[in-house]
Design a protein around this motif. Structure first.
Motif, PDB file in Angstrom:
ATOM      1  N   GLU A  27      73.459  50.491 104.728  1.00 50.74           N
ATOM      2  CA  GLU A  27      73.329  49.770 105.990  1.00 50.74           C
ATOM      3  C   GLU A  27      73.374  50.724 107.170  1.00 50.74           C
ATOM      4  OE1 GLU A  27      75.743  46.362 105.867  1.00 50.74           O
ATOM      5  OE2 GLU A  27      75.610  46.004 108.005  1.00 50.74           O
ATOM      6  N   GLU A  28      74.178  51.748 107.029  1.00 55.41           N
ATOM      7  CA  GLU A  28      74.427  52.545 108.220  1.00 55.41           C
ATOM      8  C   GLU A  28      73.735  53.896 108.210  1.00 55.41           C
ATOM      9  OE1 GLU A  28      76.739  49.310 109.131  1.00 55.41           O
ATOM     10  OE2 GLU A  28      75.793  50.845 110.355  1.00 55.41           O
ATOM     11  N   GLU A  29      73.148  54.267 107.087  1.00 62.10           N
ATOM     12  CA  GLU A  29      72.545  55.605 107.048  1.00 62.10           C
ATOM     13  C   GLU A  29      71.373  55.698 107.970  1.00 62.10           C
ATOM     14  OE1 GLU A  29      73.565  57.431 102.750  1.00 62.10           O
ATOM     15  OE2 GLU A  29      71.579  56.672 103.128  1.00 62.10           O
ATOM     16  N   GLU A  30      71.186  56.830 108.535  1.00 63.28           N
ATOM     17  CA  GLU A  30      70.137  56.966 109.531  1.00 63.28           C
ATOM     18  C   GLU A  30      68.786  57.255 108.914  1.00 63.28           C
ATOM     19  OE1 GLU A  30      72.526  59.174 112.885  1.00 63.28           O
ATOM     20  OE2 GLU A  30      70.486  58.641 113.395  1.00 63.28           O
ATOM     21  N   GLU A  31      68.797  58.121 107.909  1.00 64.73           N
ATOM     22  CA  GLU A  31      67.483  58.500 107.420  1.00 64.73           C
ATOM     23  C   GLU A  31      66.970  57.387 106.523  1.00 64.73           C
ATOM     24  OE1 GLU A  31      69.670  59.531 103.852  1.00 64.73           O
ATOM     25  OE2 GLU A  31      70.151  59.479 105.946  1.00 64.73           O
ATOM     26  N   GLU A  32      66.267  56.481 107.094  1.00 66.82           N
ATOM     27  CA  GLU A  32      65.750  55.356 106.327  1.00 66.82           C
ATOM     28  C   GLU A  32      64.259  55.411 106.278  1.00 66.82           C
ATOM     29  OE1 GLU A  32      68.987  51.878 107.111  1.00 66.82           O
ATOM     30  OE2 GLU A  32      68.009  52.927 108.725  1.00 66.82           O
ATOM     31  N   GLU A  33      63.742  55.452 105.068  1.00 70.92           N
ATOM     32  CA  GLU A  33      62.292  55.289 104.952  1.00 70.92           C
ATOM     33  C   GLU A  33      62.038  53.868 104.543  1.00 70.92           C
ATOM     34  OE1 GLU A  33      62.430  59.597 102.931  1.00 70.92           O
ATOM     35  OE2 GLU A  33      61.182  58.064 102.032  1.00 70.92           O
ATOM     36  N   GLU A  34      60.842  53.445 104.711  1.00 71.11           N
ATOM     37  CA  GLU A  34      60.498  52.058 104.360  1.00 71.11           C
ATOM     38  C   GLU A  34      60.912  51.718 102.947  1.00 71.11           C
ATOM     39  OE1 GLU A  34      56.468  51.589 106.828  1.00 71.11           O
ATOM     40  OE2 GLU A  34      56.542  50.570 104.895  1.00 71.11           O
ATOM     41  N   GLU A  35      60.475  52.573 102.011  1.00 64.77           N
ATOM     42  CA  GLU A  35      60.705  52.263 100.598  1.00 64.77           C
ATOM     43  C   GLU A  35      62.175  52.060 100.330  1.00 64.77           C
ATOM     44  OE1 GLU A  35      56.884  54.577 100.254  1.00 64.77           O
ATOM     45  OE2 GLU A  35      58.350  53.966 101.746  1.00 64.77           O
ATOM     46  N   GLU A  36      62.961  53.003 100.781  1.00 65.14           N
ATOM     47  CA  GLU A  36      64.398  52.942 100.512  1.00 65.14           C
ATOM     48  C   GLU A  36      64.958  51.612 100.956  1.00 65.14           C
ATOM     49  OE1 GLU A  36      66.481  56.869 101.152  1.00 65.14           O
ATOM     50  OE2 GLU A  36      67.837  55.409 102.033  1.00 65.14           O
ATOM     51  N   GLU A  37      64.601  51.218 102.135  1.00 62.69           N
ATOM     52  CA  GLU A  37      65.119  49.963 102.674  1.00 62.69           C
ATOM     53  C   GLU A  37      64.707  48.803 101.807  1.00 62.69           C
ATOM     54  OE1 GLU A  37      67.777  50.625 105.037  1.00 62.69           O
ATOM     55  OE2 GLU A  37      67.028  48.592 105.074  1.00 62.69           O
ATOM     56  N   GLU A  38      63.455  48.763 101.491  1.00 57.92           N
ATOM     57  CA  GLU A  38      62.957  47.577 100.793  1.00 57.92           C
ATOM     58  C   GLU A  38      63.565  47.463  99.407  1.00 57.92           C
ATOM     59  OE1 GLU A  38      58.779  47.985 101.131  1.00 57.92           O
ATOM     60  OE2 GLU A  38      58.840  47.524 103.255  1.00 57.92           O
TER      61      GLU A  38
ATOM     62  N   GLU B  62      62.583  39.915 102.664  1.00 56.18           N
ATOM     63  CA  GLU B  62      63.138  41.210 103.057  1.00 56.18           C
ATOM     64  C   GLU B  62      62.759  41.490 104.502  1.00 56.18           C
ATOM     65  OE1 GLU B  62      62.557  43.123  98.656  1.00 56.18           O
ATOM     66  OE2 GLU B  62      61.443  43.909 100.367  1.00 56.18           O
ATOM     67  N   ILE B  63      63.731  41.887 105.269  1.00 51.65           N
ATOM     68  CA  ILE B  63      63.490  42.134 106.695  1.00 51.65           C
ATOM     69  C   ILE B  63      63.962  43.534 107.061  1.00 51.65           C
ATOM     70  CG2 ILE B  63      63.940  41.310 109.037  1.00 51.65           C
ATOM     71  CD1 ILE B  63      64.771  38.655 107.807  1.00 51.65           C
ATOM     72  N   THR B  64      63.127  44.286 107.730  1.00 51.10           N
ATOM     73  CA  THR B  64      63.584  45.581 108.239  1.00 51.10           C
ATOM     74  C   THR B  64      63.033  45.817 109.639  1.00 51.10           C
ATOM     75  OG1 THR B  64      61.655  46.783 107.438  1.00 51.10           O
ATOM     76  CG2 THR B  64      63.504  46.610 105.944  1.00 51.10           C
ATOM     77  N   VAL B  65      63.785  46.600 110.398  1.00 55.68           N
ATOM     78  CA  VAL B  65      63.263  47.126 111.657  1.00 55.68           C
ATOM     79  C   VAL B  65      63.025  48.596 111.381  1.00 55.68           C
ATOM     80  CG1 VAL B  65      63.746  47.581 114.086  1.00 55.68           C
ATOM     81  CG2 VAL B  65      64.546  45.472 113.032  1.00 55.68           C
ATOM     82  N   SER B  66      61.796  48.933 111.093  1.00 52.64           N
ATOM     83  CA  SER B  66      61.599  50.261 110.506  1.00 52.64           C
ATOM     84  C   SER B  66      61.222  51.347 111.474  1.00 52.64           C
ATOM     85  CB  SER B  66      60.565  50.168 109.393  1.00 52.64           C
ATOM     86  OG  SER B  66      59.433  49.521 109.925  1.00 52.64           O
ATOM     87  N   GLU B  67      60.681  51.012 112.609  1.00 49.38           N
ATOM     88  CA  GLU B  67      60.264  52.084 113.510  1.00 49.38           C
ATOM     89  C   GLU B  67      60.528  51.735 114.957  1.00 49.38           C
ATOM     90  OE1 GLU B  67      56.551  53.040 110.736  1.00 49.38           O
ATOM     91  OE2 GLU B  67      56.166  53.370 112.868  1.00 49.38           O
ATOM     92  N   ALA B  68      60.506  52.774 115.754  1.00 48.21           N
ATOM     93  CA  ALA B  68      60.627  52.561 117.199  1.00 48.21           C
ATOM     94  C   ALA B  68      59.566  53.410 117.882  1.00 48.21           C
ATOM     95  CB  ALA B  68      62.014  52.980 117.678  1.00 48.21           C
ATOM     96  N   GLU B  69      58.994  52.881 118.940  1.00 47.57           N
ATOM     97  CA  GLU B  69      57.893  53.599 119.579  1.00 47.57           C
ATOM     98  C   GLU B  69      57.991  53.448 121.085  1.00 47.57           C
ATOM     99  OE1 GLU B  69      53.882  53.357 117.200  1.00 47.57           O
ATOM    100  OE2 GLU B  69      53.697  52.382 119.159  1.00 47.57           O
TER     101      GLU B  69
ATOM    102  N   ILE C 114      59.025  45.309 113.389  1.00 43.86           N
ATOM    103  CA  ILE C 114      59.719  44.448 112.432  1.00 43.86           C
ATOM    104  C   ILE C 114      58.792  44.216 111.259  1.00 43.86           C
ATOM    105  CG2 ILE C 114      60.822  42.219 112.066  1.00 43.86           C
ATOM    106  CD1 ILE C 114      61.260  42.038 115.028  1.00 43.86           C
ATOM    107  N   GLU C 115      59.305  44.512 110.078  1.00 42.56           N
ATOM    108  CA  GLU C 115      58.490  44.286 108.888  1.00 42.56           C
ATOM    109  C   GLU C 115      59.157  43.271 107.991  1.00 42.56           C
ATOM    110  OE1 GLU C 115      58.174  48.225 107.370  1.00 42.56           O
ATOM    111  OE2 GLU C 115      56.165  48.459 108.198  1.00 42.56           O
ATOM    112  N   THR C 116      58.352  42.373 107.474  1.00 34.21           N
ATOM    113  CA  THR C 116      58.900  41.365 106.560  1.00 34.21           C
ATOM    114  C   THR C 116      58.036  41.269 105.318  1.00 34.21           C
ATOM    115  OG1 THR C 116      57.640  39.701 107.763  1.00 34.21           O
ATOM    116  CG2 THR C 116      59.960  39.924 108.320  1.00 34.21           C
ATOM    117  N   ARG C 117      58.718  40.932 104.255  1.00 29.46           N
ATOM    118  CA  ARG C 117      57.968  40.747 103.024  1.00 29.46           C
ATOM    119  C   ARG C 117      58.687  39.724 102.184  1.00 29.46           C
ATOM    120  NH1 ARG C 117      58.457  44.586  98.189  1.00 29.46           N
ATOM    121  NH2 ARG C 117      57.766  46.301  99.467  1.00 29.46           N
ATOM    122  N   ALA C 118      57.905  38.759 101.669  1.00 27.51           N
ATOM    123  CA  ALA C 118      58.528  37.700 100.882  1.00 27.51           C
ATOM    124  C   ALA C 118      58.982  38.244  99.542  1.00 27.51           C
ATOM    125  CB  ALA C 118      57.536  36.561 100.694  1.00 27.51           C
TER     126      ALA C 118
END
Lengths: 439, 364
Positions: free
Chosen positions: A18-29, A54-61, A80-84
């Motif tokens: 939950e708290e780790e910073e280095e998050e790639e999409e795959e890891e999160e999902e 599955e819900i992630t906030v994966s990037e900032a721009e 915000i990325e979501t996937r059923a």
């Protein structure tokens, strides 16, 4: 991965995730299922959105655009990325949907939820403004994590996750703002809530809510104090470690003029450098712990808000009851012609003559209508109040469990962090000792 | 000649109790060969009409023949130590006389008669006398013997003989000044090396001293913040029920961390800081010794130059001077080697000690 009791070894990886910073999409999902397990436990019986998606906030721009007043501004947008989550057959994965939102939209969502569900302790957003720079990459990263956490919390809440606006927030990029405004929630918002310190004299306060309000105040003050001191402790620790780094340089220079001692000094110096450098990672990990505590600092505010709303409700109820009673009295007085309470009208009518019987009749009729209305209103308000209390307490119980669980895990992970810091220290100084003894 | 392993076998590797400073000593000649044991303790303050001063009790135990008795107990004040040091310097200008603690301490604004100051001084004085006792030449110095054995009145009367302190100091100053002015030709290679070494060493040891003090200060600041950190958790536990125990647990752990930090700081101030300080002083002393050696050589050289023509007439004088220089050089060289070995050992044991302390801290 359901677990019944939080154990350090089980829960720690979840916390880390939950708290780790280095998050790639795959890891999160991949790990989202595991991530939700503790929250799932709380919503075990309910069918919450988090289970299904599955819900992630994966990037900032960074973006530039024109705001409402047509002035150019820079802001950060979050993806915000979501996937059923389907019952996953081998290799079959639902497509990822995504959209961009900025912080102000998150705020709008939260305001909407707070007003629409006043009895719910609504999850908090990460801080509005850290310091001068909202573009600072560390701040943005921490905010990204906080926003994701917010969405996950809402998605795993048994009531909130079913809200259509929330769903649209996740799925529908265009026109969402208009949709929210159409609900007219702003009209429902009680402006009195904004006046944080205004006191409303409630004659029969609900003791439980009063206690809860005290608790939320205490929690806020103790956590903010703790965070302040922790920051100071971290600064000092940083100082201790970094000064040791100076040893490295001097040892190395000194070793140049020594014959037998030279090698030992040099390698010991190297270990001192390692020691000094190690503090950076350690403190970064601690920042995550601090963020976990901060979430509950803000949660305390949300808790307090619920108490406040109840207070106001109670106040309105009492006011309405009071109003009704005085109207009834007035009616009675007019009907029987006795004046029991002093009123200006009573006095003036005594001085300037009574009203005509017709006038009195009319007045009584109006009053009787009002009284009837008032009684109905009072009944519904009472009902409202009871419903509120019932559902509020259900959510408060849920919140309490969540809080205890989360904080316990956070404390455990903090302890684990400290242990690992000490282990590193042991390693460095064992090496240094060896070097010294070889001098 | 003592091999390193022998020396190691007497080095204390068990935790040292602060009170038994004597055990901290490495015995250069092995404990069986040591015949002079000195302790400095029991500071007492004396108040007279003119001044207030502290005396220390100096206890000597010896098996040496030249001492009339086997045990002596006398009281000495700081001035007496200064006198002893200057006598030793006078008698052996090119030997390395151990450092005395300074008259005042600039750093830390410790008051003159605070317990901390007195204790630090006492330890340093103790070390001073023991270093002299360990020195193969200095240990047999007559003034040293008198210092250890004479009663107060005997010592004052003895002191009055010979040139006064001030005039002695003046001589040294003039000597140092004249040597700086130029007589560094003909300096043997070895001493140039020593000079270069000392310059760098002195620089480095000073920096190390500063670093160590800085670390101590940072640790103290850390400790102060930690003291506040623990109780917050206890306070919090009062409003919770479910997580109250965890919070109280953390509070008590933080408290233990505090105590461990205190111990770590104590370790620094008892072992590392005094040794670094001593070697800072040593580096000054060594620079002085080298200068004096240069000065003696300078005397020789100038005489040789001036009397280039009348060589036969003053050959005796020249020979004497050459002899003097030779002896001085040898003494210095021998002492230097000794000193380096000591320093080496001290540094090693000190830093190892620091490492051990840190280990203990982290293990806790």
């Amino acid at each position: 991965m359901e677990s019944t009791e939080p154990e350090p070894s089980d829960s720690r990886p979840e916390e880390e995730e939950e708290e780790e910073e280095e998050e790639e999409e795959e890891e999160e999902e991949e790990d989202d299922g595991a991530l939700l397990a503790p929250k799932q436990r709380l919503a075990a019986m309910e069918d919450c959105l988090a289970k299904k998606m599955e819900i992630t906030v994966s990037e900032a721009e960074k973006r530039t655009g024109r705001n409402a007043m047509n002035i150019q501004e820079t802001y950060t947008a979050y993806l915000i990325e979501t996937r059923a989550v389907e019952s996953q057959s081998e290799g079959q994965c639902a497509p990822v949907e995504s959209l961009w939102r900025r912080y102000s939209e998150f705020e709008l969502l939260r305001n909407y939820l707070s007003v629409t569900y006043p009895h719910i302790v609504v999850p908090p957003l990460p801080e509005k403004r850290l310091s001068a720079d909202n573009m600072d990459p560390d701040f943005v990263e921490r905010r990204r994590i906080g926003l994701e956490n917010f969405l996950l919390r809402v998605a795993s809440h048994p009531v909130l996750c079913q809200d259509k606006i929330f769903y649209a927030f996740l799925m529908q990029e265009g026109g969402w703002k208009e949709m929210v405004n159409e609900t007219g929630f702003q009209l429902k918002a009680d402006s009195r809530l904004k006046a944080l310190n205004a006191t409303f004299r409630v004659k029969n306060p609900d003791k439980r809510f009063t206690e809860l309000k005290h608790y939320s105040d205490e929690l806020q003050s103790v956590i903010s104090h703790l965070l302040r001191v922790r920051a100071r402790v971290a600064d000092r620790l940083y100082g201790v470690y970094k000064v040791h780094g100076n040893y490295g340089r001097v040892f190395s220079e000194w070793s140049a003029i020594e014959k037998e001692m030279g090698d030992g000094l040099q390698s010991a110096g190297h270990h001192m450098d390692v020691y000094a450098a190690s503090i950076d990672d350690i403190l970064e990990e601690e920042e995550h712990y601090a963020d976990q505590l901060k979430e509950y600092l803000f949660y305390a505010e949300a808790l307090r808000a619920v108490c406040r709303k109840h207070e106001l409700m109670q106040y309105d109820l009492e006011m309405a009851a009071q109003d009704l009673t005085s109207k009834k009295q007035q009616c009675e007085e007019l009907a029987t012609g006795t004046v029991r309470t002093f009123s200006l009208k009573g006095m003036t009518s005594k001085l300037f003559g009574q009203e005509t019987p017709e006038q009195r009749e009319a007045k009584i009729k109006v009053l009787e209508e009002q009284i009837q209305e008032g009684e109905e209103q009072l009944k519904s308000k009472n009902l409202e109040g009871r419903d509120f209390v019932k559902s509020a307490w259900a959510d408060i119980e849920r919140f309490k469990e969540q809080k205890n669980h989360d904080l316990k895990e956070a404390l455990i992970s903090y302890a684990v962090m400290q242990i690992s810091m000490c282990k590193k220290g042991i390693q460095v100084w064992t090496n240094a000792k060896e070097c010294f003894s070889k001098m | 000649d003592i091999s390193l392993t022998e020396v190691n076998s007497f080095s204390p590797s068990v935790p040292i109790s602060p009170s038994s400073m004597i055990n901290q000593y490495k015995f250069e000649d092995g404990p069986e060969l040591r015949d002079l044991f000195i302790t400095v303790d029991d500071p007492e303050s004396h108040i007279t009409a003119i001044e207030t001063f502290i005396t220390y009790r100096v206890v000597t135990k010896t098996t040496r023949g030249e001492f009339d008795s086997s045990e002596y107990e006398v009281r000495r004040r700081y001035q007496d130590f200064l006198w002893l040091k200057s006598k030793l310097e006078e008698a052996h200008p090119t030997l390395i006389i151990p450092p005395l603690p300074e008259k005042f301490i600039m750093r830390g604004m410790v008051e003159r008669f605070s317990d901390e100051f007195i204790e630090t001084r006492r330890k340093a004085l103790h070390k001073f006398l023991n270093r002299i006792a360990d020195h193969p030449t200095l240990t047999f110095n007559e003034d040293f013997k008198i210092f250890l054995t004479a009663q107060a009145w005997e010592l004052s009367s003895h002191k009055k003989q010979g040139p006064g302190l001030l005039s002695r100091m003046g001589q040294t100053v003039r000597a140092v000044a004249s040597s700086v002015r130029g007589a560094v030709k003909n300096r043997p290679e070895m001493f140039t090396e020593m000079n270069n070494y000392m310059e760098t060493f002195s620089q480095k040891i000073n920096i190390l001293d500063k670093i160590a003090h800085r670390i101590y200060k940072e640790e103290r600041d850390y400790f102060n913040e930690m003291k506040e950190y623990g109780p917050i958790h206890t306070l919090w536990s009062a409003s919770e029920d479910d997580i109250a125990d965890s919070l109280k647990g953390i509070a008590s752990c933080i408290e233990r961390c505090c105590r461990a930090t205190e111990r770590r700081m104590a370790g620094l101030s008892e072992h590392l800081l005094p040794i670094l300080h001593e070697y800072v002083l040593y580096s000054e002393i060594l620079m002085g010794v080298l200068k004096r050696r240069d000065q003696i050589q300078g005397e020789l050289d100038s005489k040789v130059d001036a009397l280039a023509n009348k060589k036969e007439l003053f050959s005796e004088e020249i020979e004497k001077l050459e002899d003097k220089v030779e002896r001085a050089n040898n003494a210095l060289k021998a002492d230097w080697d000794r000193w380096k070995q000591n320093m080496h050992w001290d540094m090693r044991s000190t830093f190892t000690n620091v490492a051990e302390n840190n280990l203990r801290y982290y293990e806790e």
